[in-house]
Design a protein around this motif. Structure first.
Motif, PDB file in Angstrom:
ATOM      1  N   ASN A 161      24.966  46.788  22.157  1.00  0.00           N
ATOM      2  CA  ASN A 161      25.024  46.075  23.437  1.00  0.00           C
ATOM      3  C   ASN A 161      26.349  46.362  24.131  1.00  0.00           C
ATOM      4  N   ILE A 162      26.277  46.964  25.306  1.00  0.00           N
ATOM      5  CA  ILE A 162      27.492  47.327  26.041  1.00  0.00           C
ATOM      6  C   ILE A 162      28.320  46.094  26.397  1.00  0.00           C
ATOM      7  N   LEU A 163      27.646  44.911  26.506  1.00  0.00           N
ATOM      8  CA  LEU A 163      28.361  43.686  26.867  1.00  0.00           C
ATOM      9  C   LEU A 163      29.308  43.236  25.762  1.00  0.00           C
ATOM     10  N   ALA A 164      29.065  43.708  24.526  1.00  0.00           N
ATOM     11  CA  ALA A 164      29.932  43.322  23.412  1.00  0.00           C
ATOM     12  C   ALA A 164      31.329  43.917  23.555  1.00  0.00           C
ATOM     13  N   LEU A 165      31.471  44.908  24.428  1.00  0.00           N
ATOM     14  CA  LEU A 165      32.781  45.515  24.650  1.00  0.00           C
ATOM     15  C   LEU A 165      33.657  44.683  25.576  1.00  0.00           C
ATOM     16  N   LEU A 166      33.044  43.725  26.261  1.00  0.00           N
ATOM     17  CA  LEU A 166      33.745  43.006  27.324  1.00  0.00           C
ATOM     18  C   LEU A 166      34.371  41.719  26.812  1.00  0.00           C
ATOM     19  N   PRO A 167      35.465  41.276  27.450  1.00  0.00           N
ATOM     20  CA  PRO A 167      36.077  40.002  27.065  1.00  0.00           C
ATOM     21  C   PRO A 167      35.156  38.839  27.369  1.00  0.00           C
ATOM     22  N   GLU A 168      35.080  37.879  26.440  1.00  0.00           N
ATOM     23  CA  GLU A 168      34.137  36.772  26.578  1.00  0.00           C
ATOM     24  C   GLU A 168      34.490  35.838  27.722  1.00  0.00           C
ATOM     25  N   ASN A 169      35.741  35.596  27.929  1.00  0.00           N
ATOM     26  CA  ASN A 169      36.135  34.569  28.894  1.00  0.00           C
ATOM     27  C   ASN A 169      36.706  35.166  30.170  1.00  0.00           C
ATOM     28  N   ASN A 170      36.246  36.347  30.526  1.00  0.00           N
ATOM     29  CA  ASN A 170      36.755  36.965  31.740  1.00  0.00           C
ATOM     30  C   ASN A 170      36.230  36.261  32.995  1.00  0.00           C
ATOM     31  N   GLN A 171      35.061  35.660  32.901  1.00  0.00           N
ATOM     32  CA  GLN A 171      34.453  35.021  34.057  1.00  0.00           C
ATOM     33  C   GLN A 171      34.801  33.534  34.087  1.00  0.00           C
ATOM     34  N   ASP A 172      34.534  32.898  35.239  1.00  0.00           N
ATOM     35  CA  ASP A 172      34.666  31.448  35.265  1.00  0.00           C
ATOM     36  C   ASP A 172      33.482  30.847  34.515  1.00  0.00           C
ATOM     37  N   LYS A 173      33.591  29.579  34.146  1.00  0.00           N
ATOM     38  CA  LYS A 173      32.594  28.926  33.296  1.00  0.00           C
ATOM     39  C   LYS A 173      31.211  28.907  33.946  1.00  0.00           C
ATOM     40  N   PHE A 174      31.174  28.741  35.265  1.00  0.00           N
ATOM     41  CA  PHE A 174      29.891  28.698  35.958  1.00  0.00           C
ATOM     42  C   PHE A 174      29.163  30.040  35.826  1.00  0.00           C
ATOM     43  N   ALA A 175      29.883  31.121  36.167  1.00  0.00           N
ATOM     44  CA  ALA A 175      29.266  32.448  36.088  1.00  0.00           C
ATOM     45  C   ALA A 175      28.911  32.800  34.655  1.00  0.00           C
ATOM     46  N   GLN A 176      29.784  32.424  33.736  1.00  0.00           N
ATOM     47  CA  GLN A 176      29.548  32.746  32.334  1.00  0.00           C
ATOM     48  C   GLN A 176      28.257  32.101  31.833  1.00  0.00           C
TER      49      GLN A 176
ATOM     50  N   GLU B  99      29.467  42.475  38.024  1.00  0.00           N
ATOM     51  CA  GLU B  99      30.475  41.781  37.215  1.00  0.00           C
ATOM     52  C   GLU B  99      31.046  42.718  36.153  1.00  0.00           C
ATOM     53  N   ILE B 100      30.161  43.412  35.450  1.00  0.00           N
ATOM     54  CA  ILE B 100      30.620  44.330  34.408  1.00  0.00           C
ATOM     55  C   ILE B 100      31.409  45.480  35.030  1.00  0.00           C
ATOM     56  N   SER B 101      30.936  45.962  36.173  1.00  0.00           N
ATOM     57  CA  SER B 101      31.629  47.061  36.843  1.00  0.00           C
ATOM     58  C   SER B 101      33.046  46.657  37.230  1.00  0.00           C
ATOM     59  N   SER B 102      33.225  45.413  37.677  1.00  0.00           N
ATOM     60  CA  SER B 102      34.570  44.944  38.034  1.00  0.00           C
ATOM     61  C   SER B 102      35.467  44.869  36.802  1.00  0.00           C
ATOM     62  N   ILE B 103      34.867  44.511  35.653  1.00  0.00           N
ATOM     63  CA  ILE B 103      35.638  44.477  34.412  1.00  0.00           C
ATOM     64  C   ILE B 103      36.011  45.898  34.000  1.00  0.00           C
ATOM     65  N   PHE B 104      35.096  46.838  34.181  1.00  0.00           N
ATOM     66  CA  PHE B 104      35.403  48.233  33.872  1.00  0.00           C
ATOM     67  C   PHE B 104      36.516  48.754  34.777  1.00  0.00           C
ATOM     68  N   LYS B 105      36.556  48.267  36.001  1.00  0.00           N
ATOM     69  CA  LYS B 105      37.656  48.650  36.887  1.00  0.00           C
ATOM     70  C   LYS B 105      38.983  48.140  36.330  1.00  0.00           C
ATOM     71  N   GLU B 106      38.966  46.893  35.832  1.00  0.00           N
ATOM     72  CA  GLU B 106      40.170  46.353  35.197  1.00  0.00           C
ATOM     73  C   GLU B 106      40.577  47.207  33.995  1.00  0.00           C
ATOM     74  N   TYR B 107      39.578  47.590  33.189  1.00  0.00           N
ATOM     75  CA  TYR B 107      39.843  48.469  32.046  1.00  0.00           C
ATOM     76  C   TYR B 107      40.544  49.743  32.521  1.00  0.00           C
ATOM     77  N   ARG B 108      39.963  50.346  33.554  1.00  0.00           N
ATOM     78  CA  ARG B 108      40.509  51.626  34.034  1.00  0.00           C
ATOM     79  C   ARG B 108      41.943  51.475  34.512  1.00  0.00           C
ATOM     80  N   GLU B 109      42.191  50.421  35.273  1.00  0.00           N
ATOM     81  CA  GLU B 109      43.543  50.202  35.777  1.00  0.00           C
ATOM     82  C   GLU B 109      44.514  49.905  34.637  1.00  0.00           C
TER      83      GLU B 109
END
Length: 774
Positions: A44-59, A627-637
């Motif tokens: 699962n590609i989502l397992a690579l992402l930080p769990e608490n990157n989003q606000d509680k509502f979106a999460q 949402e994931i794409s924005s996190i990948f942007k953070e990764y890249r930066e």
């Protein structure tokens, strides 16, 4: 003697560690009692992402949608004959139930399931009205009486005495038919959810997976499903479509396994052929494979110990470490080949020890930077890489002097071409203009660089899956789409009212053709305020029209009054079996607010939807892919910053070791190679992603090895041997990533192109680091 004893002890200690790693690998796989954990590989590609990157509502919104839709599979069985379609559906659902792929299969609805909506709404029938009914009762209540008379005298309406007694104005009949499938294009026929389009009948069957769609054991059972589908089509001559995360996840897993095979087997075959061609002996082949195997073994075991699972992404990238770790083996084996007449295995290690140790340290600097990144994906990748490289290095240092005591019996290959290449690099003009020209061209090409962090680049999805999902979505409104609006309010009732306001805008857009459909709790549950307004309209209808209806129908008794008002609450609504498939739309209380989501399907002007959501603080537009794409942007930066820091730290280390001038000569080739790698990738029309930046770490790790071995070579007679070793390493790496560049997945394809081109440039420029003869 003491040195030999010490070396033997170190070798024994490393042997114990490797044996321990082998035992741990067996425990983690073969001897694992839990069958679900026998293959500790995460897909699962989502397992690579930080769990608490989003606000509680979106999460929570994403979690509930993923839990509800991610584990569902939708099947569509179609035929030009409804009876044939139903027979096919009967057979198909029976076969599905007999597999262990699904926990539940929803085919033909039971009588209780068919009546679930009616049972939920019936006690509150006097306060539930559609928009059309409200307008009719407010403007012309007599029209409702006329409709009742028309339906009663219509022999096909099916109005019974009991129904007329409980609902004399037949409001509930109309309401239930409009509401129970408010967002779908389907009706109920012989217990099946059915749609009709272009003279074909479509039967919808839903199934809930027995486990996560990313579970490898579950994916391995997909051939069972394929066989059932084929048997159904052949037996009843029906068409069968399916969609669900399971199919995408399975395809992604197979693609990732293919990438691992490509890079791993490609490297392995290249190494074997090169070793046999150059060294012409079984021992060098054994030693090289030994160091690579130990590196990957310890890296895998350690990563599982720390993270419980290894992500396929880490394995794909980790397999590329072959190109780095083989450097250490090649340099030692080249020493053995060229010094066969006066071979000393321990002395040979001393000759290359400084170079391979510096190479290890500089490579680790690049990877360790990822370890401190606040992203689990990069942390796992870093740990796998660091442990793998360190283990391969220790295998060379601890075991090679003992295992390679015998001298080589082979003659060195003809190195005339390499000699001529080195000769060119002794010319001042070549040393000046070749690096400058390469850098100039690379920087010039940087004007073409574009960045794209879209997660969809990781999905090389076959058109068949995309087509099936689009078709099922068109017929039923069901699909894997996760575009949604998040709506917040202070209380449950305020939230229902706000949902209704948003729904009015969505209805308008739907009429304008800007969206296909939407799904919201407000379509099924009015607020208590709205229920009271409806109840008042119904009461007025009874007061004004009941006597006339009694007279028109010649009824013996006056009409019953509507039942007393009793609000249908959110809690009552969510507890009903009827709402089990839509209850996930209600998030409930989060951080002292109430929240719900509206699923959006097929919105054609996303900018308009985003602008609308930004117009009010209680609205948010959510899209999982975005949402994931924005996190990948953070990764890249983040990786970009870490790369700069890594280069600065390596520059400081090299300056301490060689002084400024020689440090620049060592660092310049991998730096130019990194620029060239990105430039060539961009010139080929491939956007730059996080994976291209990860490729730069590889180019740094491998390229700095090349120049360090030249810089550490004080005897100019041995420079040719160094060039032979790095040439073998470069060929191995190019073979691996040349194959990877053929990947159908754009992100992996771009990764391969960047490394492929960067390594070639790093090899071409590496002789720049040769020290001037004193």
């Amino acid at each position: 003697m003491n040195s030999t004893i010490s070396s033997s002890k170190i070798a024994l200690l490393w042997l114990v560690i490797i044996c321990g790693a082998i035992f741990m690998l067996l425990l983690q796989t073969v001897l694992q009692t839990d069958s679900q954990q026998k293959f500790p590989i995460e897909t699962n590609i989502l397992a690579l992402l930080p769990e608490n990157n989003q606000d509680k509502f979106a999460q929570q919104a994403f979690q509930q949608v993923t839990d509800n839709l991610g584990n569902k599979v939708v099947f569509l069985i179609s035929s030009e004959n409804i009876k044939t379609a139903i027979k096919g559906a009967d057979y198909f659902t029976e076969q599905l139930i007999n597999t262990d792929l699904f926990s539940t299969v929803s085919g033909k609805l039971s009588e209780q399931e068919q009546q679930a909506w009616a049972n939920l709404y019936f006690p509150y029938r006097a306060q539930l009205l559609t928009e059309t009914q409200k307008k009719r009762l407010a403007a012309d209540p007599a029209k409702q009486s006329q409709q009742v008379v028309q339906q009663i005298y219509n022999p096909f309406s099916g109005v019974t005495g009991g129904e007329l007694s409980n609902d004399p104005f037949l409001l509930f009949r109309e309401y239930i038919s409009k509401t129970s499938h408010a967002s779908a294009n389907i009706s109920l026929q012989q217990g099946y959810l059915t749609a009709e389009q272009a003279n074909r009948f479509y039967i919808v069957v839903y199934a809930d997976l027995a486990d996560s769609p990313y579970n490898l054991n579950l994916q391995d059972k997909l051939p069972q499903l394929t066989a059932i589908e084929s048997a159904t089509k052949d037996k009843f001559h029906v068409l069968l479509h399916h969609t669900g995360t399971l199919f995408y996840a399975s395809y992604g897993t197979q693609s990732a396994k293919g990438e691992i095979s490509t890079i791993g087997i490609g490297s392995l075959v290249g190494i074997i052929l090169l070793l046999l061609f150059v060294y012409r002996s079984a021992l060098p082949l054994f030693l090289a494979l030994l160091s690579i195997s130990c590196g990957l073994l310890v890296a895998f075991v350690t990563t599982v110990l720390v993270f419980k699972k290894v992500h396929l992404f880490s394995l794909v990238f980790g397999a590329s470490l072959i190109g780095v770790s083989i450097d250490y083996a090649f340099h030692y084996l080249t020493e053995r080949l060229v010094h066969k007449d006066n071979w000393d295995s321990s002395l040979a290690l001393k000759h290359i020890f400084n170079a391979i140790t510096l190479g290890l340290v500089t490579s680790l600097i690049g990877y360790l930077g990822l370890l401190v990144a606040p992203f689990p994906g990069l942390q796992q990748l870093s740990l796998f890489s660091v442990v793998g490289l360190l283990s391969a290095y220790l295998t060379v240092v601890c075991w090679y002097p003992l295992l390679a005591k015998s001298k080589s019996q082979s003659k060195p290959p003809n190195l005339r071409i390499l000699q001529q290449w080195l000769f060119l690099w002794h010319k001042p003009k070549v040393r000046l203009f070749v690096p400058l020209f390469t850098l100039f061209i690379s920087l010039l090409a940087f004007s073409q660089v574009t960045f794209d962090d879209d997660i969809r680049q990781l999905q090389a999805m076959p058109e068949s899956l995309k087509t099936q999902e689009s078709f099922i979505k068109e017929i039923t409104g069901a699909g894997q789409n996760q575009q949604m609006l998040l709506v917040k309010a202070d209380s449950e009732q305020s939230l229902l009212a706000r949902l209704k306001q948003v729904e009015l805008q969505l209805k308008q857009w739907k009429k304008q053709g800007k969206l296909v459909s939407y799904q919201s709790i407000s379509q099924y549950l009015p607020s208590i305020t709205e229920q009271k307004e409806n109840y008042q309209l119904v009461n007025q209808l009874y007061e004004a029209q009941a006597p006339r209806l009694v007279e028109t129908l010649n009824l013996a008794r006056p009409l019953r009054s509507p039942p007393a008002f009793s609000p249908l609450t959110v809690a009552d609504f969510l507890q009903s079996p009827a709402t089990k498939n839509i209850s996930y739309l209600w998030l409930g209380e989060i951080q002292n607010s109430q929240a719900a989501i509206i699923l959006i399907n097929g919105f054609k002007e996303i900018e308009l939807l985003v602008k609308y959501s930004e117009s009010s603080p209680d609205l948010s537009y959510l899209n999982k892919a975005d949402e994931i794409s924005s996190i990948f942007k953070e990764y890249r930066e983040h990786i970009s910053g870490l790369l700069v820091i890594a280069y600065l730290l390596i520059a400081a280390l090299l300056t301490w070791r060689y002084k400024v001038k020689q440090a620049l000569l060592v660092l310049t080739p991998p730096l130019i190679a990194a620029c060239a790698g990105l430039a060539i990738t961009s010139l080929m029309g491939i956007p730059i992603t996080i994976f291209n930046l990860l490729a730069l770490i590889l180019i740094l790790g491998i390229g700095i090895d090349y120049t360090l071995f030249f810089a550490e070579q004080k005897n100019h007679k041995h420079v040719l041997n160094t060039l032979l070793a790095i040439t073998l390493s470069a060929i191995t790496t190019v073979l691996s990533f040349g194959l990877l560049a053929l990947s159908e997945t754009q992100a992996i394809h771009g990764f391969g192109i960047t490394v492929f081109s960067g390594i070639i440039v790093a090899w071409l420029l590496a002789p720049l680091a040769i020290r001037e003869a004193s």
